[in-house]
Design a protein around this motif. Structure first.
Motif, PDB file in Angstrom:
ATOM      1  N   GLN A 129       0.735  -1.565  -0.221  1.00  0.00           N
ATOM      2  CA  GLN A 129      -0.359   0.140  -0.228  1.00  0.00           C
ATOM      3  C   GLN A 129       0.662   1.555   0.326  1.00  0.00           C
ATOM      4  OE1 GLN A 129      -2.997   0.307  -0.661  1.00  0.00           O
ATOM      5  NE2 GLN A 129      -3.185  -2.127  -0.480  1.00  0.00           N
ATOM      6  N   PHE A 130       1.585   1.550   0.151  1.00  0.00           N
ATOM      7  CA  PHE A 130       2.879   2.182   0.691  1.00  0.00           C
ATOM      8  C   PHE A 130       2.926   2.472  -0.446  1.00  0.00           C
ATOM      9  CE2 PHE A 130       7.169   3.957   0.211  1.00  0.00           C
ATOM     10  CZ  PHE A 130       6.692   5.090   1.273  1.00  0.00           C
ATOM     11  N   VAL A 131       3.948   1.733  -1.393  1.00  0.00           N
ATOM     12  CA  VAL A 131       4.335   1.769  -2.665  1.00  0.00           C
ATOM     13  C   VAL A 131       3.503   2.775  -3.932  1.00  0.00           C
ATOM     14  CG1 VAL A 131       5.789   0.547  -4.360  1.00  0.00           C
ATOM     15  CG2 VAL A 131       6.375   0.051  -2.458  1.00  0.00           C
ATOM     16  N   LEU A 132       2.077   1.570  -3.967  1.00  0.00           N
ATOM     17  CA  LEU A 132       0.808   2.481  -4.348  1.00  0.00           C
ATOM     18  C   LEU A 132       0.399   3.535  -4.090  1.00  0.00           C
ATOM     19  CD1 LEU A 132      -1.140  -1.190  -4.227  1.00  0.00           C
ATOM     20  CD2 LEU A 132       0.013  -0.140  -6.521  1.00  0.00           C
ATOM     21  N   LYS A 133       0.735   3.808  -2.686  1.00  0.00           N
ATOM     22  CA  LYS A 133       0.267   4.872  -2.731  1.00  0.00           C
ATOM     23  C   LYS A 133       1.012   6.131  -3.244  1.00  0.00           C
ATOM     24  CE  LYS A 133      -0.977   7.723   1.391  1.00  0.00           C
ATOM     25  NZ  LYS A 133      -0.318   7.889   2.614  1.00  0.00           N
ATOM     26  N   ASN A 134       2.173   5.906  -2.817  1.00  0.00           N
ATOM     27  CA  ASN A 134       2.998   7.149  -2.849  1.00  0.00           C
ATOM     28  C   ASN A 134       4.340   7.228  -4.209  1.00  0.00           C
ATOM     29  OD1 ASN A 134       3.032   8.622  -0.075  1.00  0.00           O
ATOM     30  ND2 ASN A 134       3.014   6.408   1.018  1.00  0.00           N
ATOM     31  N   LEU A 135       3.761   6.256  -4.546  1.00  0.00           N
ATOM     32  CA  LEU A 135       5.208   6.020  -5.519  1.00  0.00           C
ATOM     33  C   LEU A 135       4.297   5.568  -7.200  1.00  0.00           C
ATOM     34  CD1 LEU A 135       7.820   4.201  -3.702  1.00  0.00           C
ATOM     35  CD2 LEU A 135       8.007   6.943  -4.406  1.00  0.00           C
ATOM     36  N   SER A 136       3.448   4.527  -7.001  1.00  0.00           N
ATOM     37  CA  SER A 136       3.394   3.986  -8.414  1.00  0.00           C
ATOM     38  C   SER A 136       2.466   4.568  -8.593  1.00  0.00           C
ATOM     39  CB  SER A 136       2.603   2.025  -7.785  1.00  0.00           C
ATOM     40  OG  SER A 136       3.336   1.748  -7.716  1.00  0.00           O
ATOM     41  N   ALA A 137       1.498   5.592  -7.737  1.00  0.00           N
ATOM     42  CA  ALA A 137      -0.107   6.461  -8.336  1.00  0.00           C
ATOM     43  C   ALA A 137       0.840   7.920  -8.757  1.00  0.00           C
ATOM     44  CB  ALA A 137      -0.612   6.197  -7.116  1.00  0.00           C
ATOM     45  N   ASN A 138       2.374   8.196  -8.484  1.00  0.00           N
ATOM     46  CA  ASN A 138       3.043   9.714  -9.244  1.00  0.00           C
ATOM     47  C   ASN A 138       3.231   9.308 -10.182  1.00  0.00           C
ATOM     48  OD1 ASN A 138       4.412  11.002  -9.414  1.00  0.00           O
ATOM     49  ND2 ASN A 138       5.452  11.749  -6.955  1.00  0.00           N
ATOM     50  N   PRO A 139       3.045  10.285 -11.369  1.00  0.00           N
ATOM     51  CA  PRO A 139       3.442   9.838 -12.550  1.00  0.00           C
ATOM     52  C   PRO A 139       4.600  10.594 -12.725  1.00  0.00           C
ATOM     53  CG  PRO A 139       1.875  11.875 -12.363  1.00  0.00           C
ATOM     54  CD  PRO A 139       2.058  11.029 -10.723  1.00  0.00           C
ATOM     55  N   ALA A 140       5.727  10.920 -11.991  1.00  0.00           N
ATOM     56  CA  ALA A 140       6.730  11.276 -12.212  1.00  0.00           C
ATOM     57  C   ALA A 140       7.897   9.969 -11.537  1.00  0.00           C
ATOM     58  CB  ALA A 140       7.159  12.292 -11.204  1.00  0.00           C
ATOM     59  N   VAL A 141       7.305   9.417 -11.552  1.00  0.00           N
ATOM     60  CA  VAL A 141       7.895   8.019 -11.045  1.00  0.00           C
ATOM     61  C   VAL A 141       8.086   6.918 -11.712  1.00  0.00           C
ATOM     62  CG1 VAL A 141       7.979   5.850  -9.685  1.00  0.00           C
ATOM     63  CG2 VAL A 141       7.367   8.011  -8.422  1.00  0.00           C
ATOM     64  N   ALA A 142       9.535   6.760 -12.424  1.00  0.00           N
ATOM     65  CA  ALA A 142       8.970   5.804 -13.818  1.00  0.00           C
ATOM     66  C   ALA A 142       9.612   4.240 -13.089  1.00  0.00           C
ATOM     67  CB  ALA A 142      10.584   6.052 -13.897  1.00  0.00           C
ATOM     68  N   LEU A 143       9.800   4.078 -11.711  1.00  0.00           N
ATOM     69  CA  LEU A 143      10.595   2.386 -12.075  1.00  0.00           C
ATOM     70  C   LEU A 143      10.257   2.349 -10.156  1.00  0.00           C
ATOM     71  CD1 LEU A 143      11.306  -0.382 -12.920  1.00  0.00           C
ATOM     72  CD2 LEU A 143      13.882   0.156 -12.408  1.00  0.00           C
ATOM     73  N   THR A 144       9.981   1.170  -9.886  1.00  0.00           N
ATOM     74  CA  THR A 144      10.073   0.938  -8.516  1.00  0.00           C
ATOM     75  C   THR A 144      10.562  -0.497  -8.240  1.00  0.00           C
ATOM     76  OG1 THR A 144       8.010   0.767  -7.414  1.00  0.00           O
ATOM     77  CG2 THR A 144       9.242   2.602  -7.473  1.00  0.00           C
ATOM     78  N   GLU A 145      11.670  -0.706  -7.040  1.00  0.00           N
ATOM     79  CA  GLU A 145      12.169  -2.301  -6.637  1.00  0.00           C
ATOM     80  C   GLU A 145      11.611  -2.079  -5.828  1.00  0.00           C
ATOM     81  OE1 GLU A 145      16.192  -4.798  -7.351  1.00  0.00           O
ATOM     82  OE2 GLU A 145      15.004  -3.546  -8.912  1.00  0.00           O
ATOM     83  N   THR A 146      10.996  -3.227  -4.508  1.00  0.00           N
ATOM     84  CA  THR A 146      10.978  -3.626  -3.345  1.00  0.00           C
ATOM     85  C   THR A 146      12.033  -4.579  -2.941  1.00  0.00           C
ATOM     86  OG1 THR A 146       8.882  -1.982  -3.507  1.00  0.00           O
ATOM     87  CG2 THR A 146       9.544  -3.449  -1.529  1.00  0.00           C
ATOM     88  N   ASN A 147      13.136  -4.156  -1.484  1.00  0.00           N
ATOM     89  CA  ASN A 147      13.510  -5.183  -1.133  1.00  0.00           C
ATOM     90  C   ASN A 147      13.415  -5.506  -0.017  1.00  0.00           C
ATOM     91  OD1 ASN A 147      15.721  -6.917  -3.259  1.00  0.00           O
ATOM     92  ND2 ASN A 147      15.562  -4.219  -3.657  1.00  0.00           N
ATOM     93  N   LEU A 148      12.822  -6.570   0.847  1.00  0.00           N
ATOM     94  CA  LEU A 148      12.862  -7.021   1.709  1.00  0.00           C
ATOM     95  C   LEU A 148      13.758  -7.202   2.493  1.00  0.00           C
ATOM     96  CD1 LEU A 148       9.846  -9.425   1.500  1.00  0.00           C
ATOM     97  CD2 LEU A 148       9.695  -6.970   1.764  1.00  0.00           C
ATOM     98  N   VAL A 149      13.842  -6.319   3.831  1.00  0.00           N
ATOM     99  CA  VAL A 149      14.886  -6.046   5.405  1.00  0.00           C
ATOM    100  C   VAL A 149      14.488  -7.759   5.827  1.00  0.00           C
ATOM    101  CG1 VAL A 149      16.494  -5.226   6.534  1.00  0.00           C
ATOM    102  CG2 VAL A 149      15.607  -3.897   4.815  1.00  0.00           C
ATOM    103  N   PHE A 150      16.192  -8.655   5.912  1.00  0.00           N
ATOM    104  CA  PHE A 150      15.441  -9.826   6.617  1.00  0.00           C
ATOM    105  C   PHE A 150      16.641  -9.450   8.362  1.00  0.00           C
ATOM    106  CE2 PHE A 150      15.317 -12.314   2.830  1.00  0.00           C
ATOM    107  CZ  PHE A 150      14.277 -12.250   3.087  1.00  0.00           C
TER     108      PHE A 150
END
Length: 164
Positions: A129-150
């Motif tokens: 939800q954080f990525v969708l709301k704050n990044l993917s929904a922003n037309p200025a963002v071209a690409l995101t990649e999420t890595n989980l921290v173990f």
């Protein structure tokens, strides 16, 4: 994005270095104990700490919080690339991201990615939800990649002592 001026290098002596290392290890150490550890009077130690703050060496004191104790059991690193035509929006994007409660750290990068965002969240749905709301929904963002921290470890003062 905040503009940081290049600070002039501060001259430190051995006592300053000892004070910095001890405060880095335990920012709550009483002044009288700090003074005893570095071998100066409490008034001299207090003046030294005040000088380190005034010269910009010590910028703040913080408490390290265990995010899991507050229900934030997952951490992730999200890399972000901004579209070439939207570079003029980077300062606004940075300001907006720093206001989000999930953001623990935000790095402005040189390289293929523009930002690296360290987030603390409740679970995988929360990071989604954080990525969708704050990044993917922003037309200025071209690409995101999420890595989980173990696992996440902060550097200890031994590393600081090596550079002091």
């Amino acid at each position: 994005m905040p503009k940081f001026s290049e600070p002039s290098r501060v001259v430190l002596d051995d006592i300053d270095r000892q004070i910095i290392a001890l405060l880095h290890e335990n920012a709550r150490i009483p002044n009288v104990d700090l003074a005893r550890e570095v071998g100066v009077s409490p008034s001299t130690c207090l003046a030294r700490v005040r000088s380190l703050r005034e010269r910009g060496v010590i910028t703040r004191y913080t408490a390290e919080i265990n995010p899991a104790a507050l229900g934030f059991t997952l951490q992730a690193l999200v890399s972000v690339r901004i579209r070439p035509g939207a570079r003029h929006l980077m300062e606004q994007i940075s300001d907006d991201l720093r206001r989000e409660p999930e953001v623990a750290q935000l790095f402005f990068l040189g390289g293929s990615e523009d930002f690296l965002i360290h987030v603390r969240v409740r679970d995988s749905e929360h990071v989604r939800q954080f990525v969708l709301k704050n990044l993917s929904a922003n037309p200025a963002v071209a690409l995101t990649e999420t890595n989980l921290v173990f696992e996440h470890h902060t550097a200890d003062s031994a590393g600081l002592r090596a550079v002091l």
